[in-house]
Design an enzyme around this catalytic site. Structure first.
Site, mmCIF file in Angstrom:
data_model
loop_
_atom_site.group_PDB
_atom_site.id
_atom_site.type_symbol
_atom_site.label_atom_id
_atom_site.label_comp_id
_atom_site.label_asym_id
_atom_site.label_seq_id
_atom_site.Cartn_x
_atom_site.Cartn_y
_atom_site.Cartn_z
ATOM 1 N N GLU A 96 38.954 56.687 2.132
ATOM 2 C CA GLU A 96 38.548 56.144 0.844
ATOM 3 C C GLU A 96 39.631 56.500 -0.187
ATOM 4 O O GLU A 96 40.110 57.626 -0.196
ATOM 5 C CB GLU A 96 37.204 56.713 0.390
ATOM 6 N N GLY B 1 36.352 66.863 -2.710
ATOM 7 C CA GLY B 1 35.450 67.933 -2.294
ATOM 8 C C GLY B 1 34.915 67.651 -0.902
ATOM 9 O O GLY B 1 34.827 68.535 -0.050
ATOM 10 N N ALA B 2 34.544 66.390 -0.661
ATOM 11 C CA ALA B 2 33.975 66.002 0.629
ATOM 12 C C ALA B 2 34.026 64.487 0.743
ATOM 13 O O ALA B 2 34.186 63.790 -0.260
ATOM 14 C CB ALA B 2 32.536 66.483 0.729
ATOM 15 N N MET B 3 33.883 63.993 1.963
ATOM 16 C CA MET B 3 33.963 62.545 2.185
ATOM 17 C C MET B 3 32.930 62.110 3.210
ATOM 18 O O MET B 3 32.844 62.665 4.297
ATOM 19 C CB MET B 3 35.382 62.186 2.655
ATOM 20 N N GLU B 4 32.202 61.045 2.860
ATOM 21 C CA GLU B 4 31.012 60.633 3.602
ATOM 22 C C GLU B 4 31.259 59.739 4.812
ATOM 23 O O GLU B 4 30.427 58.864 5.096
ATOM 24 C CB GLU B 4 30.057 59.919 2.640
ATOM 25 N N HIS C 168 24.750 65.321 -1.335
ATOM 26 C CA HIS C 168 25.441 64.145 -1.871
ATOM 27 C C HIS C 168 25.999 63.291 -0.729
ATOM 28 O O HIS C 168 25.758 62.083 -0.660
ATOM 29 C CB HIS C 168 26.568 64.612 -2.802
ATOM 30 N N GLU C 169 26.726 63.925 0.159
ATOM 31 C CA GLU C 169 27.375 63.147 1.225
ATOM 32 C C GLU C 169 26.343 62.536 2.167
ATOM 33 O O GLU C 169 26.499 61.404 2.628
ATOM 34 C CB GLU C 169 28.382 64.007 1.997
ATOM 35 N N HIS D 44 24.886 59.417 0.942
ATOM 36 C CA HIS D 44 25.757 58.261 1.179
ATOM 37 C C HIS D 44 25.515 57.607 2.538
ATOM 38 O O HIS D 44 25.881 56.438 2.722
ATOM 39 C CB HIS D 44 27.230 58.685 1.142
ATOM 40 N N GLU E 243 28.488 56.095 -5.899
ATOM 41 C CA GLU E 243 28.676 57.458 -6.400
ATOM 42 C C GLU E 243 27.616 57.899 -7.410
ATOM 43 O O GLU E 243 27.136 59.015 -7.340
ATOM 44 C CB GLU E 243 30.085 57.629 -6.975
#
Ligand code: BES
Ligand code: ZN
Length: 847
Positions: free
Chosen positions: A128, A262-265, A298-299, A302, A321
């Site tokens: 992303e 921070g992180a990726m889904e 959060h992730e 998603h 988001e």
């Protein structure tokens, strides 16, 4: 120039083989794409960047033809031109290609880790927003959903991770193996994941039968337990809440030592920086734990919002988001009810959104984007925090059950497809029967938000709205006449009343006693009371008949109205005096933030600093002493968080006793390894470092180098940025660029360094001097945004001009809006200082 791909060719399925070389830092790839061709064509155009496409062959049944390969570097595309016309129907495009495993934390990149003193590299993808094209030629737009079948060729003693479960593992050319993964559901290209490295893992299965695994680098699997438990509870929660079963057999969470965001889904293979996933029970703080839980929530949100239903184009990014940013709190509230997380939502997300969206240089939630360079910039607090805040407002207005029904119907209707903002409003409208589209339209299509003025007149309460600007300079020459539809609950001594403000003004009967407008801070607006109404609120603040979020809202609006030029700063300071008996963490967090912001603007004038410190001490003494340094049994999470704020504030306002205790704890830790509770470690470090010298600098940098827990590294790193001595600060900047600090942490540390009033000027000079490095390493990354955001801490018109000149000479289109925002902020700060400093100095003398 058109930046969208033509629509007469769409991908159905990609079969991709990637073979990373972890020593030469390159990779080889092969892919077969099943395409639907709708119109006869001789050309196929798709995305490709920084790749060498070696061969391209179009297969149509038994016949095949080779294409000529041409690149369009500016548009990050490759075109294959075939001698024979390709007829409509399903075709296969077979490609071979190669690329570089880069060190820029995007596309297919390498991340460094150590096993038994030996340095190793893993290969990681981060796609992303538009970096799938850097890993394999692709139709790299979110609406080109397809099935992905991934295979990874890896060394025998390594592990491969991708979105789904490994189906077949074959020996391959002796020392390698070939790991083939099950096909993914139909999904967007930016969600693909491929990782190759040496990992440890812990795993469990949810009651619904989803296999959940958490991967770490070797030696850290014990730190994965908290994330594993939290993730599996959350998957069950979402499965039930969304009423749509998680469609994959597995959900992996992977800690990656070098990570830009921070992180990726990635669907089924969520990647994290270590601080956002790993918890060491002895050394992580409760704040660290809360952060991990929020990021995981959060992730995983998603997996439904974003992955199952995806925004049609980046203009609708907020659907991903903003939503995840709201839903993460919903999940935490269900799983950790004792954390009082909705109060923190108001204190964190709402605040961030109100700040950024108060600028003239903000943008509407929905913004037109074309070139990829315009996309990074919208991953900001407008898309996230404002998006989440307006959803929070709508959810409060519609009620929990209707809101949930709306979400369920939206997900069901658009599953495995793409959606736009209107689709979401449509779903809520259908289930609620309310004019949701009409109410919400302005909130997403227009920049900014309203301030509601509240006045009394002849037994009536008169409300009126206009756009809020965070400073008189921002408002100047801007005659925005936008009117919002604002749902408002009006809480008073006698009752609660709900209204929908749709016009510029509205009059209602004045209830008796005190009145608080925007109860619970549910709506995305500020409130400006006439002075008598504000004074009347002192009583319910002191008696706490007003709720936590309301008390917080009164404070933040008062201070921000003073920045806006609608209230004198001393008036806002005076209000804090009603809060001496306050007991809630988030309210103190707000007060602390506001006081530190003012302190940072007052400059180094000794008298005013001394007077301000005295004011701060008076305010924080009681709560700090009440909390003390020692934990008490059965303390709540928020009380633990409050302790560290209260002590930190008292210490930072130069209370000698507090500083002495911190020093003693630190010396005992350094000399006798007496452990410091992780929940107060940050405070102890900060209060030792700020006045520290060479000796402290060496102790801290030494601790940093030896530390393997990344959260602890961050705590120490923060301390290292808080020195006041200019010579030490010089060393700090050099240290940030040294190999001791991972690339992923460098611009974050510079960002905190900008927050240090003693460091900000020299830090800007440093950034300019090393611009080539920063630009080449961080261009287009989250790291770059952090760096430029920090510049907003400068305080003079001269600085603003210097910044403008610098970025004219060094164009950086990815942060164009941020550059405008920091100049606006700096000018507003300078203006505030000119307006308020003397008034504050006078007030402090008498308070
Ligand atoms: N999708 C984002 C990560 C992302 C954004 C990657 C932009 C690349 C470009 C992810 O879901 C996210 O929002 N991560 C946040 C953490 C979250 C808890 C707010 C982040 O990385 O800061
Ligand atoms: Zn996200």
């Amino acid at each position: 120039m058109d930046h969208r791909l033509p629509t007469h060719i769409t991908p159905e399925k990609y079969s991709i083989l990637l073979a990373p070389d972890l020593e030469a830092f390159t990779f080889a790839g092969e892919e077969t794409i099943l395409l639907t061709v709708l119109q006869p064509t001789k050309e196929i155009t798709m995305h490709s960047a920084e790749l060498s496409v070696l061969t391209a062959k179009l297969v149509d049944g038994a016949t095949g033809q080779e294409g000529i390969i041409t690149y369009d570097t500016e548009r990050e595309r490759v075109t294959f031109t075939f001698p024979e016309e390709v007829t409509p129907g399903q075709k296969e495009l077979v490609l071979t290609f190669s690329g570089i495993l880069n060190d820029r934390m995007r596309g297919f990149y390498r991340s460094k880790y150590e096993v038994d003193g030996q340095t190793l590299h893993m290969a990681v993808t981060q796609l992303e927003s538009t970096d799938a094209r850097r890993v394999f030629p692709s139709f790299d737009e979110p609406s080109h959903k397809a099935v992905f079948e991934v295979s990874l060729r890896i060394p025998q003693d390594h592990t491969a991770i991708s979105n789904t479960i490994e189906e077949v593992v074959e020996e391959h050319e002796g020392e390698y193996k070939l790991v083939k993964f099950a096909p993914t559901p139909r999904m967007s290209s930016y969600l693909l994941a491929a990782l190759v490295g040496k990992f440890e893992k812990v795993e469990t299965t949810t009651p619904e039968g989803i296999l959940v695994r958490v991967f770490t680098t070797p030696g850290k699997h014990e730190q994965a337990q908290f994330a594993l438990e939290t993730a599996s509870k959350m998957l069950s929660f979402y499965n039930d809440y969304f009423g749509f079963d998680y469609p994959l057999p597995v959900c992996d969470l992977i800690a990656v030592p070098d990570f830009d965001a921070g992180a990726m889904e990635n669907w089924g293979a969520v990647t994290f920086r270590e601080t956002a996933l790993l918890i060491d029970p002895q050394n992580s703080s409760l704040a660290n734990k809360q952060r991990v839980a929020l990021v995981v929530a959060h992730e995983l949100a998603h997996m439904w919002f974003g992955n199952l239903v995806t925004m049609e184009w980046w203009t609708h990014l907020w659907l991903n988001e903003g939503f995840a940013c709201y839903i993460e709190y919903l999940a935490i509230a269900a799983i950790f009810p004792e954390w009082e997380i909705w109060d923190q939502f108001i204190a964190m997300e709402h605040n961030d959104a109100l700040s950024l969206d108060g600028l003239k240089n903000t943008h509407p939630i929905e913004v037109e984007v074309k070139h990829p360079s315009e996309i990074v910039e919208i991953f900001d607090q407008v898309s996230y925090a404002k998006g989440a805040s307006i959803i929070h407002m709508l959810a409060t207005y519609l009620g929990k059950d209707v809101f949930r029904e709306g979400l369920r119907s939206y997900l069901k209707k658009h599953a495995y497809q793409n959606a736009k903002t209107e689709d979401l409003w449509g779903a809520f409208e259908e289930v609620s029967g309310q004019p949701v589209t009409e109410i919400m339209h302005t909130w997403t299509s227009k920049p900014g938000y309203p301030v509601i003025s509240v006045d009394t007149n002849d037994g009536m309460l008169e409300l009126s709205q206009k756009r809020f600007f965070s400073s008189p300079l921002s408002r100047k020459e801007n005659n925005d006449t936008t009117l919002w539809q604002v749902p408002l609950t009006i809480r008073s001594e006698e009752k609660e009343e709900e209204i929908l403000l749709t016009n510029e003004t509205l009059s209602i009967q004045r209830p008796s006693g005190w009145v608080k407008v925007n109860a619970g801070e549910a709506s995305f607006a500020r409130v400006a009371y006439e002075p008598t109404l504000l004074t009347e609120l002192e009583k319910p603040i002191i008696e706490k008949t007003l709720g936590t979020r309301d008390r917080l809202g009164i404070i933040r609006d008062a201070f921000d109205l003073s920045y806006a030029g609608d209230m004198d700063a001393p008036e806002a300071l005076k209000i804090t005096k009603s809060f001496v008996e306050e007991t809630e963490y988030v309210v103190w967090l707000e007060i602390a933030g506001q006081l530190q912001r003012i302190k940072g603007l007052l400059g180094a004038d000794e008298q005013i600093v001394a007077d301000f410190n005295k004011f701060g001490k008076q305010l924080f003494r009681q709560i700090a002493e009440k909390m003390g340094w020692e934990k008490r049994p059965n303390e709540s999470q928020t009380q633990v968080l409050l302790r560290s704020i209260a002590l930190h504030q008292l210490g930072s306002f130069e209370d000698p006793a507090t500083r002495e205790i911190a020093r003693k704890m630190f010396d005992d830790f350094v000399e006798h390894q007496t452990p410091i509770d992780p929940d107060i470690r940050g405070v102890v470090y900060a209060l030792v470092a700020d006045k520290g010298g060479k000796k402290e600098f060496e102790i801290f940098t030494d601790l940093y180098r030896k530390e393997s827990l990344h959260q602890e590294k961050d705590r120490i790193g923060r301390a290292i940025t808080s020195f006041e001595n200019p010579e030490i600060l010089e060393k700090v900047r050099t240290w940030i660029l040294s190999d001791d600090v991972r690339t992923q942490d460098k611009t974050r540390l510079i960002y905190v360094l900008f927050m240090n009033p003693y460091a900000r000027k020299a830090t800007w000079e440093f950034v300019k001097t090393h611009w080539d490095y920063f630009f080449n390493q961080f261009k287009g990354s989250h790291g770059m945004s952090r760096l430029v955001e920090g510049v907003g801490e400068l305080t003079s018109e001269k600085d603003a001009l210097d910044i403008a000149a610098f970025f004219t000479a060094h164009p950086t289109p990815e942060v164009a809006r941020t550059i405008e925002q920091v100049q606006e902020t700096i000018r507003s700060r300078a203006d505030w200082i000119a307006r308020e400093k003397e008034k504050i100095a006078d007030y402090l003398k008498t308070s």
